[in-house]
Motif scaffolding. Structure first.
Motif, PDB file in Angstrom:
ATOM      1  N   ARG A  22       1.658   0.587   3.588  1.00  0.00           N
ATOM      2  CA  ARG A  22       1.837  -0.857   3.390  1.00  0.00           C
ATOM      3  C   ARG A  22       3.322  -1.209   3.380  1.00  0.00           C
ATOM      4  O   ARG A  22       3.738  -2.187   4.008  1.00  0.00           O
ATOM      5  CB  ARG A  22       1.176  -1.260   2.070  1.00  0.00           C
ATOM      6  CG  ARG A  22       1.252  -2.727   1.753  1.00  0.00           C
ATOM      7  CD  ARG A  22       0.485  -3.015   0.482  1.00  0.00           C
ATOM      8  NE  ARG A  22       0.587  -4.424   0.142  1.00  0.00           N
ATOM      9  CZ  ARG A  22      -0.071  -4.993  -0.826  1.00  0.00           C
ATOM     10  NH1 ARG A  22      -0.908  -4.295  -1.560  1.00  0.00           N
ATOM     11  NH2 ARG A  22       0.080  -6.267  -1.083  1.00  0.00           N
ATOM     12  N   TYR A  23       4.120  -0.423   2.675  1.00  0.00           N
ATOM     13  CA  TYR A  23       5.560  -0.678   2.599  1.00  0.00           C
ATOM     14  C   TYR A  23       6.225  -0.462   3.951  1.00  0.00           C
ATOM     15  O   TYR A  23       7.127  -1.208   4.335  1.00  0.00           O
ATOM     16  CB  TYR A  23       6.183   0.215   1.521  1.00  0.00           C
ATOM     17  CG  TYR A  23       7.656   0.003   1.306  1.00  0.00           C
ATOM     18  CD1 TYR A  23       8.202  -1.274   1.176  1.00  0.00           C
ATOM     19  CD2 TYR A  23       8.519   1.086   1.209  1.00  0.00           C
ATOM     20  CE1 TYR A  23       9.562  -1.450   0.962  1.00  0.00           C
ATOM     21  CE2 TYR A  23       9.870   0.910   0.996  1.00  0.00           C
ATOM     22  CZ  TYR A  23      10.394  -0.359   0.870  1.00  0.00           C
ATOM     23  OH  TYR A  23      11.746  -0.532   0.668  1.00  0.00           O
ATOM     24  N   ARG A  24       5.790   0.520   4.700  1.00  0.00           N
ATOM     25  CA  ARG A  24       6.346   0.772   6.034  1.00  0.00           C
ATOM     26  C   ARG A  24       6.092  -0.421   6.959  1.00  0.00           C
ATOM     27  O   ARG A  24       6.980  -0.849   7.681  1.00  0.00           O
ATOM     28  CB  ARG A  24       5.711   2.038   6.616  1.00  0.00           C
ATOM     29  CG  ARG A  24       6.089   2.320   8.065  1.00  0.00           C
ATOM     30  CD  ARG A  24       5.333   3.548   8.578  1.00  0.00           C
ATOM     31  NE  ARG A  24       5.295   3.611  10.010  1.00  0.00           N
ATOM     32  CZ  ARG A  24       6.102   4.356  10.784  1.00  0.00           C
ATOM     33  NH1 ARG A  24       7.024   5.100  10.230  1.00  0.00           N
ATOM     34  NH2 ARG A  24       5.967   4.346  12.093  1.00  0.00           N
ATOM     35  N   ASN A  25       4.866  -0.949   6.920  1.00  0.00           N
ATOM     36  CA  ASN A  25       4.460  -1.996   7.857  1.00  0.00           C
ATOM     37  C   ASN A  25       4.779  -3.416   7.394  1.00  0.00           C
ATOM     38  O   ASN A  25       4.922  -4.308   8.227  1.00  0.00           O
ATOM     39  CB  ASN A  25       2.967  -1.870   8.150  1.00  0.00           C
ATOM     40  CG  ASN A  25       2.655  -0.564   8.845  1.00  0.00           C
ATOM     41  OD1 ASN A  25       3.351  -0.148   9.759  1.00  0.00           O
ATOM     42  ND2 ASN A  25       1.618   0.120   8.379  1.00  0.00           N
ATOM     43  N   HIS A  67      14.505  -1.871   3.950  1.00  0.00           N
ATOM     44  CA  HIS A  67      14.489  -0.399   3.965  1.00  0.00           C
ATOM     45  C   HIS A  67      15.911   0.139   4.061  1.00  0.00           C
ATOM     46  O   HIS A  67      16.179   1.109   4.766  1.00  0.00           O
ATOM     47  CB  HIS A  67      13.665   0.145   5.142  1.00  0.00           C
ATOM     48  CG  HIS A  67      12.217  -0.160   5.086  1.00  0.00           C
ATOM     49  ND1 HIS A  67      11.474  -0.336   6.220  1.00  0.00           N
ATOM     50  CD2 HIS A  67      11.362  -0.316   4.057  1.00  0.00           C
ATOM     51  CE1 HIS A  67      10.221  -0.590   5.903  1.00  0.00           C
ATOM     52  NE2 HIS A  67      10.125  -0.579   4.587  1.00  0.00           N
ATOM     53  N   ASP A  68      16.832  -0.456   3.332  1.00  0.00           N
ATOM     54  CA  ASP A  68      18.255  -0.111   3.418  1.00  0.00           C
ATOM     55  C   ASP A  68      18.594   0.935   2.358  1.00  0.00           C
ATOM     56  O   ASP A  68      18.970   0.611   1.237  1.00  0.00           O
ATOM     57  CB  ASP A  68      19.099  -1.366   3.234  1.00  0.00           C
ATOM     58  CG  ASP A  68      20.575  -1.140   3.449  1.00  0.00           C
ATOM     59  OD1 ASP A  68      21.029   0.029   3.462  1.00  0.00           O
ATOM     60  OD2 ASP A  68      21.298  -2.141   3.599  1.00  0.00           O
ATOM     61  N   LEU A  81      14.517  10.000  -4.840  1.00  0.00           N
ATOM     62  CA  LEU A  81      13.364   9.105  -4.744  1.00  0.00           C
ATOM     63  C   LEU A  81      13.391   8.344  -3.421  1.00  0.00           C
ATOM     64  O   LEU A  81      12.364   8.193  -2.756  1.00  0.00           O
ATOM     65  CB  LEU A  81      13.337   8.128  -5.915  1.00  0.00           C
ATOM     66  CG  LEU A  81      13.098   8.729  -7.295  1.00  0.00           C
ATOM     67  CD1 LEU A  81      13.217   7.660  -8.368  1.00  0.00           C
ATOM     68  CD2 LEU A  81      11.739   9.401  -7.358  1.00  0.00           C
ATOM     69  N   THR A  82      14.558   7.866  -3.056  1.00  0.00           N
ATOM     70  CA  THR A  82      14.685   7.139  -1.788  1.00  0.00           C
ATOM     71  C   THR A  82      14.397   8.065  -0.617  1.00  0.00           C
ATOM     72  O   THR A  82      13.644   7.718   0.298  1.00  0.00           O
ATOM     73  CB  THR A  82      16.090   6.529  -1.658  1.00  0.00           C
ATOM     74  OG1 THR A  82      16.374   5.760  -2.818  1.00  0.00           O
ATOM     75  CG2 THR A  82      16.196   5.645  -0.437  1.00  0.00           C
ATOM     76  N   LEU A  83      14.979   9.236  -0.630  1.00  0.00           N
ATOM     77  CA  LEU A  83      14.800  10.165   0.485  1.00  0.00           C
ATOM     78  C   LEU A  83      13.342  10.570   0.656  1.00  0.00           C
ATOM     79  O   LEU A  83      12.817  10.544   1.763  1.00  0.00           O
ATOM     80  CB  LEU A  83      15.669  11.412   0.298  1.00  0.00           C
ATOM     81  CG  LEU A  83      15.552  12.480   1.395  1.00  0.00           C
ATOM     82  CD1 LEU A  83      15.941  11.928   2.752  1.00  0.00           C
ATOM     83  CD2 LEU A  83      16.393  13.692   1.040  1.00  0.00           C
ATOM     84  N   THR A  84      12.661  10.917  -0.429  1.00  0.00           N
ATOM     85  CA  THR A  84      11.274  11.364  -0.273  1.00  0.00           C
ATOM     86  C   THR A  84      10.368  10.241   0.230  1.00  0.00           C
ATOM     87  O   THR A  84       9.503  10.469   1.077  1.00  0.00           O
ATOM     88  CB  THR A  84      10.703  11.966  -1.575  1.00  0.00           C
ATOM     89  OG1 THR A  84      10.758  10.991  -2.615  1.00  0.00           O
ATOM     90  CG2 THR A  84      11.453  13.217  -1.978  1.00  0.00           C
ATOM     91  N   LEU A  85      10.575   9.026  -0.260  1.00  0.00           N
ATOM     92  CA  LEU A  85       9.765   7.907   0.222  1.00  0.00           C
ATOM     93  C   LEU A  85      10.069   7.617   1.684  1.00  0.00           C
ATOM     94  O   LEU A  85       9.169   7.439   2.497  1.00  0.00           O
ATOM     95  CB  LEU A  85      10.003   6.657  -0.628  1.00  0.00           C
ATOM     96  CG  LEU A  85       9.334   5.379  -0.127  1.00  0.00           C
ATOM     97  CD1 LEU A  85       7.828   5.554   0.019  1.00  0.00           C
ATOM     98  CD2 LEU A  85       9.664   4.221  -1.048  1.00  0.00           C
ATOM     99  N   PHE A  86      11.341   7.596   2.037  1.00  0.00           N
ATOM    100  CA  PHE A  86      11.701   7.257   3.407  1.00  0.00           C
ATOM    101  C   PHE A  86      11.304   8.359   4.389  1.00  0.00           C
ATOM    102  O   PHE A  86      10.981   8.072   5.532  1.00  0.00           O
ATOM    103  CB  PHE A  86      13.184   6.919   3.488  1.00  0.00           C
ATOM    104  CG  PHE A  86      13.499   5.516   2.993  1.00  0.00           C
ATOM    105  CD1 PHE A  86      12.849   4.967   1.902  1.00  0.00           C
ATOM    106  CD2 PHE A  86      14.445   4.752   3.623  1.00  0.00           C
ATOM    107  CE1 PHE A  86      13.122   3.693   1.452  1.00  0.00           C
ATOM    108  CE2 PHE A  86      14.740   3.467   3.187  1.00  0.00           C
ATOM    109  CZ  PHE A  86      14.078   2.936   2.092  1.00  0.00           C
ATOM    110  N   ILE A  87      11.287   9.602   3.941  1.00  0.00           N
ATOM    111  CA  ILE A  87      10.761  10.680   4.794  1.00  0.00           C
ATOM    112  C   ILE A  87       9.286  10.414   5.075  1.00  0.00           C
ATOM    113  O   ILE A  87       8.830  10.528   6.215  1.00  0.00           O
ATOM    114  CB  ILE A  87      10.958  12.061   4.144  1.00  0.00           C
ATOM    115  CG1 ILE A  87      12.428  12.493   4.237  1.00  0.00           C
ATOM    116  CG2 ILE A  87      10.059  13.115   4.798  1.00  0.00           C
ATOM    117  CD1 ILE A  87      12.751  13.747   3.443  1.00  0.00           C
ATOM    118  N   ALA A  88       8.530  10.056   4.029  1.00  0.00           N
ATOM    119  CA  ALA A  88       7.104   9.772   4.212  1.00  0.00           C
ATOM    120  C   ALA A  88       6.883   8.627   5.197  1.00  0.00           C
ATOM    121  O   ALA A  88       5.916   8.625   5.958  1.00  0.00           O
ATOM    122  CB  ALA A  88       6.455   9.441   2.873  1.00  0.00           C
ATOM    123  N   MET A  89       7.793   7.664   5.205  1.00  0.00           N
ATOM    124  CA  MET A  89       7.623   6.507   6.084  1.00  0.00           C
ATOM    125  C   MET A  89       8.145   6.732   7.502  1.00  0.00           C
ATOM    126  O   MET A  89       7.548   6.249   8.460  1.00  0.00           O
ATOM    127  CB  MET A  89       8.331   5.284   5.484  1.00  0.00           C
ATOM    128  CG  MET A  89       7.673   4.777   4.225  1.00  0.00           C
ATOM    129  SD  MET A  89       8.262   3.153   3.677  1.00  0.00           S
ATOM    130  CE  MET A  89      10.016   3.303   3.714  1.00  0.00           C
TER     131      MET A  89
END
Length: 119
Positions: A22-25, A67-68, A81-89
């Motif tokens: 949801r956050y990615r899209n 997504h900055d 936290l930012t890196l793991t979420l952004f890797i997932a996305m």
């Protein structure tokens, strides 16, 4: 500014595959929904409780909606936290380790001392 709330967003979204998508899209919609519905819920609380005072600053909302990760880092979001979420996305859109290397390059302009990430 609430580093706690910023990190809580990253933490809770990263742990729910549906929220990651949801956050990615729809980052703006997800941030608006999360701030209204989840931000003031207490984490890991067996009995649903809510506070009423927490909200993102305009700068935090903007960084989350765009997504900055550099701006999030500058605002005090924990880089793991930012890196793991952004890797997932975003890792799926790149070759092996390309996203992680780009993430690191984007933060190369920062030198010690880094922004305080303590909550």
């Amino acid at each position: 500014m609430s580093k706690y709330l910023l990190n809580k967003f990253l933490y809770t979204v990263d742990r729910d595959p549906e929220l990651v998508e949801r956050y990615r899209n729809d980052p703006a919609g997800t941030v608006t929904w999360w701030e209204a519905e989840v931000a003031n819920q207490l984490l890991n609380c067996a009995v649903p409780e809510r506070s009423t005072w927490q909200s993102f600053t305009d700068a935090e909302r903007k960084a989350l909606r765009e997504h900055d990760h550099v701006a999030l880092f500058e605002l005090g979001a924990h880089p793991f936290l930012t890196l793991t979420l952004f890797i997932a996305m975003f890792e799926r859109d790149h070759g092996p380790l390309e996203y992680q290397k780009a993430y690191g390059r984007a933060l190369q302009t920062h030198s010690l001392p880094y922004p305080d990430i303590a909550t």
